[in-house]
Scaffold this active site. Sequence first.
Site, PDB file in Angstrom:
ATOM      1  N   HIS A 218       0.879  -1.190   0.000  1.00 14.74           N
ATOM      2  CA  HIS A 218       0.000   0.000   0.000  1.00 14.74           C
ATOM      3  C   HIS A 218       0.913   1.237   0.000  1.00 14.74           C
ATOM      4  CE1 HIS A 218      -3.435   2.456   0.606  1.00 14.74           C
ATOM      5  NE2 HIS A 218      -3.806   2.135   1.830  1.00 14.74           N
ATOM      6  N   HIS A 257      -2.291  -2.272 -10.095  1.00 10.30           N
ATOM      7  CA  HIS A 257      -3.318  -1.716  -9.208  1.00 10.30           C
ATOM      8  C   HIS A 257      -4.520  -2.636  -9.200  1.00 10.30           C
ATOM      9  CE1 HIS A 257      -6.018   1.127  -7.291  1.00 10.30           C
ATOM     10  NE2 HIS A 257      -4.900   1.701  -6.864  1.00 10.30           N
ATOM     11  N   ASP A 308       2.348   5.641  -6.615  1.00 12.07           N
ATOM     12  CA  ASP A 308       3.595   5.627  -5.859  1.00 12.07           C
ATOM     13  C   ASP A 308       4.838   5.719  -6.735  1.00 12.07           C
ATOM     14  OD1 ASP A 308       2.648   5.397  -3.161  1.00 12.07           O
ATOM     15  OD2 ASP A 308       1.879   3.449  -3.750  1.00 12.07           O
TER      16      ASP A 308
HETATM   17  N1  COA Z   1       5.182  -6.281 -10.558  1.00 15.92           N
HETATM   18  C1  COA Z   1       5.159  -7.470 -11.178  1.00 15.92           C
HETATM   19  N2  COA Z   1       4.056  -8.208 -11.306  1.00 15.92           N
HETATM   20  C2  COA Z   1       2.931  -7.714 -10.800  1.00 15.92           C
HETATM   21  C3  COA Z   1       2.869  -6.468 -10.138  1.00 15.92           C
HETATM   22  C4  COA Z   1       4.072  -5.754 -10.035  1.00 15.92           C
HETATM   23  N3  COA Z   1       4.088  -4.570  -9.423  1.00 15.92           N
HETATM   24  N4  COA Z   1       1.620  -6.232  -9.753  1.00 15.92           N
HETATM   25  C5  COA Z   1       0.891  -7.280 -10.129  1.00 15.92           C
HETATM   26  N5  COA Z   1       1.687  -8.172 -10.756  1.00 15.92           N
HETATM   27  C6  COA Z   1       1.280  -9.470 -11.296  1.00 15.92           C
HETATM   28  C7  COA Z   1       1.290 -10.501 -10.171  1.00 15.92           C
HETATM   29  O1  COA Z   1       2.525 -11.126 -10.026  1.00 15.92           O
HETATM   30  C8  COA Z   1       0.184 -11.420 -10.611  1.00 15.92           C
HETATM   31  O2  COA Z   1       0.699 -12.246 -11.623  1.00 15.92           O
HETATM   32  P1  COA Z   1       0.291 -13.789 -11.691  1.00 15.92           P
HETATM   33  O3  COA Z   1      -1.199 -13.788 -11.936  1.00 15.92           O
HETATM   34  O4  COA Z   1       1.108 -14.303 -12.825  1.00 15.92           O
HETATM   35  O5  COA Z   1       0.636 -14.377 -10.361  1.00 15.92           O
HETATM   36  C9  COA Z   1      -0.827 -10.488 -11.262  1.00 15.92           C
HETATM   37  O6  COA Z   1      -0.067  -9.369 -11.735  1.00 15.92           O
HETATM   38  C10 COA Z   1      -1.914 -10.016 -10.296  1.00 15.92           C
HETATM   39  O7  COA Z   1      -1.269  -9.459  -9.141  1.00 15.92           O
HETATM   40  P2  COA Z   1      -1.898  -9.378  -7.699  1.00 15.92           P
HETATM   41  O8  COA Z   1      -0.836  -9.036  -6.721  1.00 15.92           O
HETATM   42  O9  COA Z   1      -2.711 -10.603  -7.440  1.00 15.92           O
HETATM   43  O10 COA Z   1      -2.899  -8.166  -7.896  1.00 15.92           O
HETATM   44  P3  COA Z   1      -3.630  -7.395  -6.732  1.00 15.92           P
HETATM   45  O11 COA Z   1      -4.796  -6.748  -7.370  1.00 15.92           O
HETATM   46  O12 COA Z   1      -3.847  -8.261  -5.557  1.00 15.92           O
HETATM   47  O13 COA Z   1      -2.518  -6.346  -6.300  1.00 15.92           O
HETATM   48  C11 COA Z   1      -1.145  -4.547  -6.017  1.00 15.92           C
HETATM   49  C12 COA Z   1      -2.486  -5.021  -6.564  1.00 15.92           C
HETATM   50  C13 COA Z   1      -1.089  -3.023  -6.097  1.00 15.92           C
HETATM   51  C14 COA Z   1      -0.989  -4.969  -4.560  1.00 15.92           C
HETATM   52  C15 COA Z   1       0.002  -5.179  -6.861  1.00 15.92           C
HETATM   53  O14 COA Z   1      -0.100  -4.727  -8.190  1.00 15.92           O
HETATM   54  C16 COA Z   1       1.358  -4.879  -6.276  1.00 15.92           C
HETATM   55  O15 COA Z   1       1.806  -5.601  -5.370  1.00 15.92           O
HETATM   56  N6  COA Z   1       2.051  -3.813  -6.775  1.00 15.92           N
HETATM   57  C17 COA Z   1       3.323  -3.436  -6.224  1.00 15.92           C
HETATM   58  C18 COA Z   1       3.139  -2.666  -4.930  1.00 15.92           C
HETATM   59  C19 COA Z   1       2.609  -1.273  -5.152  1.00 15.92           C
HETATM   60  O16 COA Z   1       3.060  -0.549  -6.020  1.00 15.92           O
HETATM   61  N7  COA Z   1       1.647  -0.897  -4.317  1.00 15.92           N
HETATM   62  C20 COA Z   1       1.050   0.433  -4.355  1.00 15.92           C
HETATM   63  C21 COA Z   1      -0.358   0.346  -4.824  1.00 15.92           C
HETATM   64  S1  COA Z   1      -1.046   1.960  -5.076  1.00 15.92           S
END
Ligand code: COA
Length: 372
Positions: A218, A257, A308
Amino acid sequence: MSEKGLADVVAAETRLSDIDGKLGKLFYVGYDIHDLARYATFEEAVFLLHELRLPTRDELEALDERLIAERELDEFSAGLMPTLSEVASPMSMLRTGVSAASAYDPDGWDQSAEGNERKAYRLIARFPTMIASFHRLRSGQDPIPPNPKLPHAANFLTMLLGEEPDEETARAFDICLVLHADHTMNASTFAARVVASTLADMHSAITAAIAALKGPLHGGANEAVMKMLEEIGDPAGAEAYIKDRLGRKEKIMGFGHRVYKTEDPRATHLRRLSSELGEKAGDTRWYEISQQIEKVVMDEKGLYPNVDFYAASVYRSINIPTDLFTTVFAASRVSGWTAHVREQLADNRLIRPESDYIGPQDQTYVPLEERS
Ligand code: COA
């Protein structure tokens, strides 16, 4: 069974903000974030989120005065800062500081709508003072008292960095605060609403929200992005670094996201600010590395940057220390959190979802002495 992570579950009705994830749109009370980023100040965004309309000039001036009058920390909180600056990380300081401030809040345990409104504005006004005092003290310097002549964003930077920012920098930072103010049912806002729904007090709800924002999935992502930019160090090294990380199935911070399936509209403004502030500082390295990363992540994973990603290089150009990035996010988002708490309480029902039990059934209790 709902989706893992409550994806697509509607957890509340809100009049505060709305996202169209397919079109990449964000609105506060129906106003497009692009218009707010262009024209509104943080104080206007605060009024909008709390009053659900834009202020008149007189109303905005009254709000400015109200926030200015509330900037000073109470004696107890100010007295805690030297210890916190020695032992706590910035987000832990904020979490503990807000929790501790509840004991000396002038409205005490007054849970009326009026009491909560006053607590909300007080918290919004004081976050910058807490963050700046903490930083000055840990750097061996005296805290700088708030300057009542400066608006919220410029005063924040002055207290933090020890000198008044020029107009362009102050406005850029003001825009950052506008962009981070609210974002529907994100994890920290949900945490605040869950706590508020139990009729616990405003400070408890905001303490919970800070705890939720701390994590790298987050609000903690902006700090992680800056660390990544520093590790890469040079635009030429970005491609190999990102491919290596993706090859190891690591996530790239600042990308992806839950709701946006296209560009996060806040990233559009932060990208522009990153470029402009880099030029102004005579150091576009962080912007250039960010551009390279964005290209590689798009080519490799089809993921867009979130709020971010470019916030990191923007804050770096303003000279904000990296480990304070998430507290800056909190200093803006507290406006949304407090508005959500007030909205929750105005039409409350305890938030209490169900769970699917997936453990063993019908077990026979074996007395302790008979267990092997
Ligand atoms: N880098 C690489 N791969 C990513 C990614 C990233 N930043 N964000 C998502 N993915 C991939 C995941 O590995 C997953 O792949 P898979 O299906 O092959 O396993 C797929 O995309 C879905 O990801 P998931 O984490 O399940 O999506 P979510 O909706 O639960 O998560 C976030 C959303 C924001 C938590 C996620 O994109 C993330 O962890 N981003 C990095 C942290 C970040 O920037 N957070 C700030 C948010 S405002």
